[in-house]
Each structure stands twice: as structure tokens, then as C-alpha cells.
Design a protein around this motif. Structure first.
Motif, PDB file in Angstrom:
ATOM      1  N   GLU A  70       0.836  -1.207   0.000  1.00  0.00           N
ATOM      2  CA  GLU A  70       0.000   0.000   0.000  1.00  0.00           C
ATOM      3  C   GLU A  70       0.875   1.264   0.000  1.00  0.00           C
ATOM      4  OE1 GLU A  70      -3.161   2.344   2.941  1.00  0.00           O
ATOM      5  OE2 GLU A  70      -2.533   0.304   3.439  1.00  0.00           O
ATOM      6  N   ARG A  71       1.920   1.260   0.788  1.00  0.00           N
ATOM      7  CA  ARG A  71       2.812   2.418   0.853  1.00  0.00           C
ATOM      8  C   ARG A  71       3.604   2.578  -0.453  1.00  0.00           C
ATOM      9  NH1 ARG A  71       4.898   2.165   7.173  1.00  0.00           N
ATOM     10  NH2 ARG A  71       2.914   2.918   8.034  1.00  0.00           N
ATOM     11  N   ILE A  72       4.010   1.466  -1.026  1.00  0.00           N
ATOM     12  CA  ILE A  72       4.695   1.529  -2.327  1.00  0.00           C
ATOM     13  C   ILE A  72       3.776   2.152  -3.364  1.00  0.00           C
ATOM     14  CG2 ILE A  72       5.607   0.119  -4.226  1.00  0.00           C
ATOM     15  CD1 ILE A  72       6.675  -1.813  -2.033  1.00  0.00           C
ATOM     16  N   THR A  73       2.512   1.771  -3.362  1.00  0.00           N
ATOM     17  CA  THR A  73       1.535   2.332  -4.299  1.00  0.00           C
ATOM     18  C   THR A  73       1.374   3.832  -4.084  1.00  0.00           C
ATOM     19  OG1 THR A  73       0.354   0.228  -4.435  1.00  0.00           O
ATOM     20  CG2 THR A  73      -0.873   2.200  -5.088  1.00  0.00           C
ATOM     21  N   LEU A  74       1.299   4.248  -2.816  1.00  0.00           N
ATOM     22  CA  LEU A  74       1.173   5.679  -2.521  1.00  0.00           C
ATOM     23  C   LEU A  74       2.384   6.451  -3.047  1.00  0.00           C
ATOM     24  CD1 LEU A  74      -0.249   5.561   1.129  1.00  0.00           C
ATOM     25  CD2 LEU A  74      -1.407   6.480  -0.897  1.00  0.00           C
ATOM     26  N   LEU A  75       3.573   5.905  -2.837  1.00  0.00           N
ATOM     27  CA  LEU A  75       4.787   6.563  -3.325  1.00  0.00           C
ATOM     28  C   LEU A  75       4.833   6.560  -4.855  1.00  0.00           C
ATOM     29  CD1 LEU A  75       7.283   5.194  -0.660  1.00  0.00           C
ATOM     30  CD2 LEU A  75       6.575   7.585  -0.953  1.00  0.00           C
ATOM     31  N   ASN A  76       4.422   5.460  -5.457  1.00  0.00           N
ATOM     32  CA  ASN A  76       4.380   5.405  -6.925  1.00  0.00           C
ATOM     33  C   ASN A  76       3.414   6.437  -7.493  1.00  0.00           C
ATOM     34  OD1 ASN A  76       6.306   3.412  -7.319  1.00  0.00           O
ATOM     35  ND2 ASN A  76       4.812   1.753  -7.266  1.00  0.00           N
ATOM     36  N   ASP A  77       2.340   6.706  -6.770  1.00  0.00           N
ATOM     37  CA  ASP A  77       1.367   7.720  -7.217  1.00  0.00           C
ATOM     38  C   ASP A  77       1.994   9.109  -7.294  1.00  0.00           C
ATOM     39  OD1 ASP A  77      -0.568   5.774  -7.447  1.00  0.00           O
ATOM     40  OD2 ASP A  77      -1.586   6.270  -5.566  1.00  0.00           O
ATOM     41  N   LEU A  78       3.097   9.311  -6.544  1.00  0.00           N
ATOM     42  CA  LEU A  78       3.823  10.587  -6.597  1.00  0.00           C
ATOM     43  C   LEU A  78       4.987  10.527  -7.596  1.00  0.00           C
ATOM     44  CD1 LEU A  78       4.138  11.473  -2.780  1.00  0.00           C
ATOM     45  CD2 LEU A  78       2.519  12.403  -4.440  1.00  0.00           C
ATOM     46  N   ASN A  79       5.041   9.442  -8.382  1.00  0.00           N
ATOM     47  CA  ASN A  79       6.183   9.207  -9.281  1.00  0.00           C
ATOM     48  C   ASN A  79       7.497   9.188  -8.505  1.00  0.00           C
ATOM     49  OD1 ASN A  79       4.706   8.988 -11.719  1.00  0.00           O
ATOM     50  ND2 ASN A  79       4.472  11.218 -11.709  1.00  0.00           N
ATOM     51  N   PHE A  80       7.466   8.523  -7.376  1.00  0.00           N
ATOM     52  CA  PHE A  80       8.635   8.422  -6.505  1.00  0.00           C
ATOM     53  C   PHE A  80       9.780   7.744  -7.239  1.00  0.00           C
ATOM     54  CE2 PHE A  80      11.217   6.428  -3.185  1.00  0.00           C
ATOM     55  CZ  PHE A  80      11.353   7.467  -2.283  1.00  0.00           C
ATOM     56  N   PRO A  81      10.963   8.348  -7.231  1.00  0.00           N
ATOM     57  CA  PRO A  81      12.113   7.732  -7.899  1.00  0.00           C
ATOM     58  C   PRO A  81      12.774   6.692  -6.988  1.00  0.00           C
ATOM     59  CG  PRO A  81      12.740   9.876  -7.055  1.00  0.00           C
ATOM     60  CD  PRO A  81      11.279   9.684  -6.725  1.00  0.00           C
ATOM     61  N   TRP A  82      12.665   5.435  -7.340  1.00  0.00           N
ATOM     62  CA  TRP A  82      13.212   4.373  -6.505  1.00  0.00           C
ATOM     63  C   TRP A  82      14.730   4.265  -6.643  1.00  0.00           C
ATOM     64  CZ3 TRP A  82      10.294   3.021  -2.732  1.00  0.00           C
ATOM     65  CH2 TRP A  82       8.900   3.078  -2.871  1.00  0.00           C
ATOM     66  N   THR A  83      15.289   4.936  -7.630  1.00  0.00           N
ATOM     67  CA  THR A  83      16.747   4.976  -7.778  1.00  0.00           C
ATOM     68  C   THR A  83      17.221   6.402  -7.523  1.00  0.00           C
ATOM     69  OG1 THR A  83      16.542   5.370 -10.155  1.00  0.00           O
ATOM     70  CG2 THR A  83      16.842   3.085  -9.443  1.00  0.00           C
ATOM     71  N   THR A  84      18.475   6.520  -7.139  1.00  0.00           N
ATOM     72  CA  THR A  84      19.050   7.841  -6.881  1.00  0.00           C
ATOM     73  C   THR A  84      19.406   8.516  -8.202  1.00  0.00           C
ATOM     74  OG1 THR A  84      21.310   7.008  -6.771  1.00  0.00           O
ATOM     75  CG2 THR A  84      20.047   7.033  -4.701  1.00  0.00           C
ATOM     76  N   ARG A  85      19.668   9.786  -8.152  1.00  0.00           N
ATOM     77  CA  ARG A  85      20.108  10.509  -9.355  1.00  0.00           C
ATOM     78  C   ARG A  85      21.407   9.924  -9.889  1.00  0.00           C
ATOM     79  NH1 ARG A  85      18.986  16.437  -7.074  1.00  0.00           N
ATOM     80  NH2 ARG A  85      18.396  15.262  -5.265  1.00  0.00           N
ATOM     81  N   SER A  86      22.282   9.519  -8.995  1.00  0.00           N
ATOM     82  CA  SER A  86      23.545   8.907  -9.393  1.00  0.00           C
ATOM     83  C   SER A  86      23.305   7.607 -10.164  1.00  0.00           C
ATOM     84  CB  SER A  86      24.397   8.638  -8.151  1.00  0.00           C
ATOM     85  OG  SER A  86      25.532   7.904  -8.479  1.00  0.00           O
ATOM     86  N   GLU A  87      22.394   6.788  -9.674  1.00  0.00           N
ATOM     87  CA  GLU A  87      22.056   5.531 -10.357  1.00  0.00           C
ATOM     88  C   GLU A  87      21.391   5.809 -11.705  1.00  0.00           C
ATOM     89  OE1 GLU A  87      21.240   2.701  -6.471  1.00  0.00           O
ATOM     90  OE2 GLU A  87      19.696   4.108  -7.123  1.00  0.00           O
ATOM     91  N   GLN A  88      20.540   6.829 -11.751  1.00  0.00           N
ATOM     92  CA  GLN A  88      19.881   7.192 -13.006  1.00  0.00           C
ATOM     93  C   GLN A  88      20.910   7.674 -14.029  1.00  0.00           C
ATOM     94  OE1 GLN A  88      16.924  10.063 -11.817  1.00  0.00           O
ATOM     95  NE2 GLN A  88      15.930   8.596 -10.454  1.00  0.00           N
TER      96      GLN A  88
END
Length: 153
Positions: free
Chosen positions: A53-71
Motif C-alpha cells: 500500500e505504501r509503495i503504491t502511494l509513493l508510486n502515485d507521486l512518481n517516486f524515484p526508486w533509484t538515486t540521481r547517481s544511479e539514473q
């Protein structure tokens, strides 16, 4: 606590249009923690506070699961793959006007490799070294040029 921080992140997202929170703030530290928990999910041996449920909430904000460095790593490694497809090698010229950022990134990987070889701290992990090695990456530009110029193998 989680809901309070999520609400703060949601406000940050509403104002800034993204969730790239500076890690030096308390919200930024919470964001870092969520990424850490996500990497462990679903293989965590202990019950995680990061639920579906929390993952879904964060995904709804387009949460970046990787860091800028990883991206950035993924972006540049993909550019290097494209370069290899076009040129049949990964010797990006030191001055490469088509993508000067790729040329600079390649030079940085060599510098980070040399730091690691000298026993100094380096962001270049063994996994990343293997990824570059598998592509035929040349760690010493000068040795490569000398060997090519004089047909030494």
C-alpha cells in the motif's frame, strides 16, 4: 510517523513537481530510507514498514526508486552501448562533440577505476567494473593508443 513524512513528501511534490528531495534534510533522509527498504522488499526476512500500500502511494507521486547517481549511470551506460553499436568499440574519443558528456563520463570511470586500484575510495563498484569489462571497456586510454599505434598486443 510514516504518514506524517509521506504527507510532507506529498506537499514537496505538489510544490516542486518531483520527489528529488535533498538528502541532507529530515525528509531527504526519510526518502533514502524508503529506497533502502524498497531494495529489500520483498526478500526482507523481517517485517518491513514498507508495505505494498505504501509503495503504491509513493508510486502515485512518481517516486524515484533509484538515486540521481544511479539514473545517471544507467543513462551513460546506455549511451555507451549505443556508441558501441555504431562504432564496434567503446573507445569514446576524449573530444566527442556529438556527446561531450559521454566522453567526460568515460574519463571519470577510468579515473575512478585507477583510484580503486590504488586502494582509495571510489564510487565504481565491482558490479559496474564487470558491466564495463563485459562491453570491452579499455581502462587505460594511453596504453590502448600506444598498443594500437605500434600494433603491440
Amino acid at each position: 510517523m510514516w504518514q506524517k513524512m509521506y504527507d510532507e513528501l506529498s506537499q514537496f511534490h505538489a510544490i516542486n513537481g518531483h520527489c528529488q528531495v535533498p538528502s541532507r534534510s529530515s525528509l531527504g533522509q526519510w526518502v533514502v530510507r524508503q529506497r533502502f527498504l524498497y531494495r529489500q522488499y520483498p526478500n526482507a526476512t523481517k517485517q518491513s514498514s514498507l508495505t505494498e500500500e505504501r509503495i503504491t502511494l509513493l508510486n502515485d507521486l512518481n517516486f524515484p526508486w533509484t538515486t540521481r547517481s544511479e539514473q545517471l549511470w544507467e543513462r551513460r551506460i546506455n549511451e555507451l552501448r549505443e556508441f558501441k553499436e555504431q562504432h564496434d568499440h567503446v573507445m569514446v574519443p576524449r573530444k566527442y562533440p556529438e556527446k561531450p558528456q559521454l566522453s567526460a563520463w568515460v574519463a571519470t570511470q577510468r579515473k575512478n577505476y585507477n583510484r580503486r586500484q590504488a586502494g582509495k575510495t571510489s564510487p565504481l563498484t565491482l558490479k559496474r567494473i564487470k558491466e564495463l569489462d563485459d562491453m570491452g571497456f579499455v581502462w587505460s586510454y594511453w596504453d590502448f593508443n600506444f598498443n594500437e599505434r605500434f600494433n603491440i598486443n
